[in-house]
Design an enzyme around this catalytic site. Structure first.
Site, mmCIF file in Angstrom:
data_model
loop_
_atom_site.group_PDB
_atom_site.id
_atom_site.type_symbol
_atom_site.label_atom_id
_atom_site.label_comp_id
_atom_site.label_asym_id
_atom_site.label_seq_id
_atom_site.Cartn_x
_atom_site.Cartn_y
_atom_site.Cartn_z
ATOM 1 N N ASP A 178 12.723 -2.486 -40.840
ATOM 2 C CA ASP A 178 13.564 -2.836 -41.994
ATOM 3 C C ASP A 178 14.951 -3.275 -41.513
ATOM 4 O OD1 ASP A 178 14.514 -3.308 -44.553
ATOM 5 O OD2 ASP A 178 14.719 -1.194 -45.089
ATOM 6 N N HIS A 237 14.859 -8.657 -42.312
ATOM 7 C CA HIS A 237 15.706 -9.503 -43.159
ATOM 8 C C HIS A 237 16.479 -10.467 -42.261
ATOM 9 C CE1 HIS A 237 15.052 -7.105 -46.845
ATOM 10 N NE2 HIS A 237 14.942 -6.096 -45.989
ATOM 11 N N LEU A 238 16.174 -11.755 -42.376
ATOM 12 C CA LEU A 238 16.862 -12.774 -41.573
ATOM 13 C C LEU A 238 18.012 -13.437 -42.332
ATOM 14 C CD1 LEU A 238 13.897 -14.493 -39.678
ATOM 15 C CD2 LEU A 238 15.505 -12.768 -38.833
#
Length: 426
Positions: free
Chosen positions: A303, A60-61
């Site tokens: 994740d 997740h950026l």
């Protein structure tokens, strides 16, 4: 041009061999006992392992829309420090990459700021979490890596089935966060002994496993590659194992924290221990380890889910779900499983490189002559303590703070460019 001198590489049998590696024009040009060149730069890899750069298909950026948690720049700096040269970014951003225009804008931002390769997912549904499907063909043309609504499960079987048929027609994967909303019951941790002790609402195993069971049958009917995100329960492992035996095209990933920790490790009601899926029971963790070793689970993905401090340094009922993982993945896994002789070094490297590459048909994850020069240099003797203050990620949310690990990335080359070296982003 770089020559990595006096390093070690893993051969096909998992044995270490002393080798030099020549990087030229973004490729591995030569691997030999000794390489002497008159130009270029020499990199001293004495006593260190030269390995393929790691691949993480679940990151997740946060950008666009969540830049207070992470940006493409800080997230890829964290990846470089952790030895990752290819990461796949999840679409739970604002706006969601659910159209060609948003995807093209995202690709432009990645090209402008990313330190390592970023392959962005498109969402399955518009706005993510709806029942209206995106334009799969347009998003593939815009460069989508695969399709996922990660963060929520696709609730309607009909929606998922149609998505799988469209993805299959394009030879694209459906990547699924598996969670039946009607079975979550407002839970914040696993429905087990910790939830009972703390008086917290629990998320039962079936919230995950029921949706996986549904989806593998849909994938069989649609002829689709179906990939399970962050598998966490023994029932889910059983379903995936049975599906593979039946010849269904299903793959699965597991996160480092679900392999290392279970609910009995949680020290108290601390939001930094809140993640989705939650830390499960000892029996679940044992099933995950068994599933990874027998091939039911294909590879490891972090994740990586960064959040601002105020979103995590609160009780679990108020905290956001998720922990960071890019900068701690290899050291934790090497310390807990290779140093304890539960895994071989080759197994760990494969689960972080060639296995995810094979699952998603990526031309990365190997160290051989002619391959893209995505390389991590690992000091397997280096000992250091996990300190969030040193993270390049904006997210400092980890339950592993203060843990001492052995085996750390010390340099990372992305397509032949030195992007990280001895604690510094280049």
């Amino acid at each position: 041009m770089y020559v990595l001198k006096n390093g070690q590489v893993l051969n096909a049998s998992g044995e270490l061999e002393n080798k030099d590696v020549l990087i030229q024009n973004g490729k591995v040009n030569l691997i030999a006992d000794s390489i002497e060149v008159t130009s270029g730069e020499e990199f001293d890899a004495t006593g260190k392992l030269i390995a393929p750069g790691f691949i993480d298909v679940h990151v997740h950026l946060r950008e666009p829309g969540g830049e207070h948690k992470e940006t493409i720049l800080t997230g890829t700096q964290a990846a470089a420090r952790g030895g990752y040269t290819t990461i796949c970014s999840m679409p739970n951003t604002k706006p969601v990459p659910d159209s060609k225009e948003v995807m093209e804008n995202l690709q432009a931002k990645i090209k402008e700021t990313a330190e390592v390769r970023v392959l962005p997912y498109a969402s399955i549904t518009t706005s993510l979490g709806t029942d209206e499907l995106v334009d799969f063909e347009a998003l593939k043309e815009a460069g989508a890596f695969a399709f996922t609504d990660d963060g929520v499960g696709v609730q309607l079987a009909g929606t998922m089935y149609e998505a799988m048929k469209r993805a299959a027609a394009l030879d694209m994967a459906i990547v699924a966060h598996c969670e039946d909303n009607s079975l979550i019951y407002g839970g914040v941790v696993h429905d087990g002994i910790f939830a009972e002790k703390e008086g917290l609402k629990g998320i039962p195993n079936i919230a995950e496993s029921v949706q996986i069971a549904r989806d593998v049958l849909l994938a069989e009917a649609a002829g689709c590659h179906y990939h399970v995100c962050h598998i966490s329960t023994k029932e889910s492992v059983r379903v995936v194992r049975d599906a593979k035996r039946a010849g269904i095209r299903v793959t699965a990933e597991v996160s480092p924290h679900h392999l290392i920790l279970d609910e009995e490790a949680i020290p108290g009601n601390d939001g930094n221990w809140k993640m989705n899926p939650p830390l499960r029971s000892k029996a679940d963790r044992a099933a995950l380890l068994e599933g990874l070793l027998d091939g039911t689970i294909d590879f490891i993905a972090t994740d990586h889910a960064p959040h601002a401090a105020e979103e995590k340094n609160v009780p679990m009922e108020q905290a956001a779900f998720g922990i960071v993982g890019l900068e701690t993945g290899f050291p934790l896994l090497y310390t807990h499983f290779v140093k304890t002789n539960e895994w071989t070094l080759k197994q760990l490297i494969d689960w972080m490189t060639v296995k995810p590459a094979e699952c998603f048909k990526l031309p990365y994850g190997k160290l051989e002559e002619g391959s893209v020069a995505d390389i991590v240099v690992l000091d397997l003797e280096k000992e250091a303590t996990i300190d969030p203050a040193t993270f390049y990620s904006k997210g400092k949310n980890t339950p592993f703070v203060g843990e001492t690990c052995i085996g750390w990335p010390v340099a990372t080359f992305a397509e032949g460019t030195l992007v990280y070296n001895e604690g510094e982003i280049k």
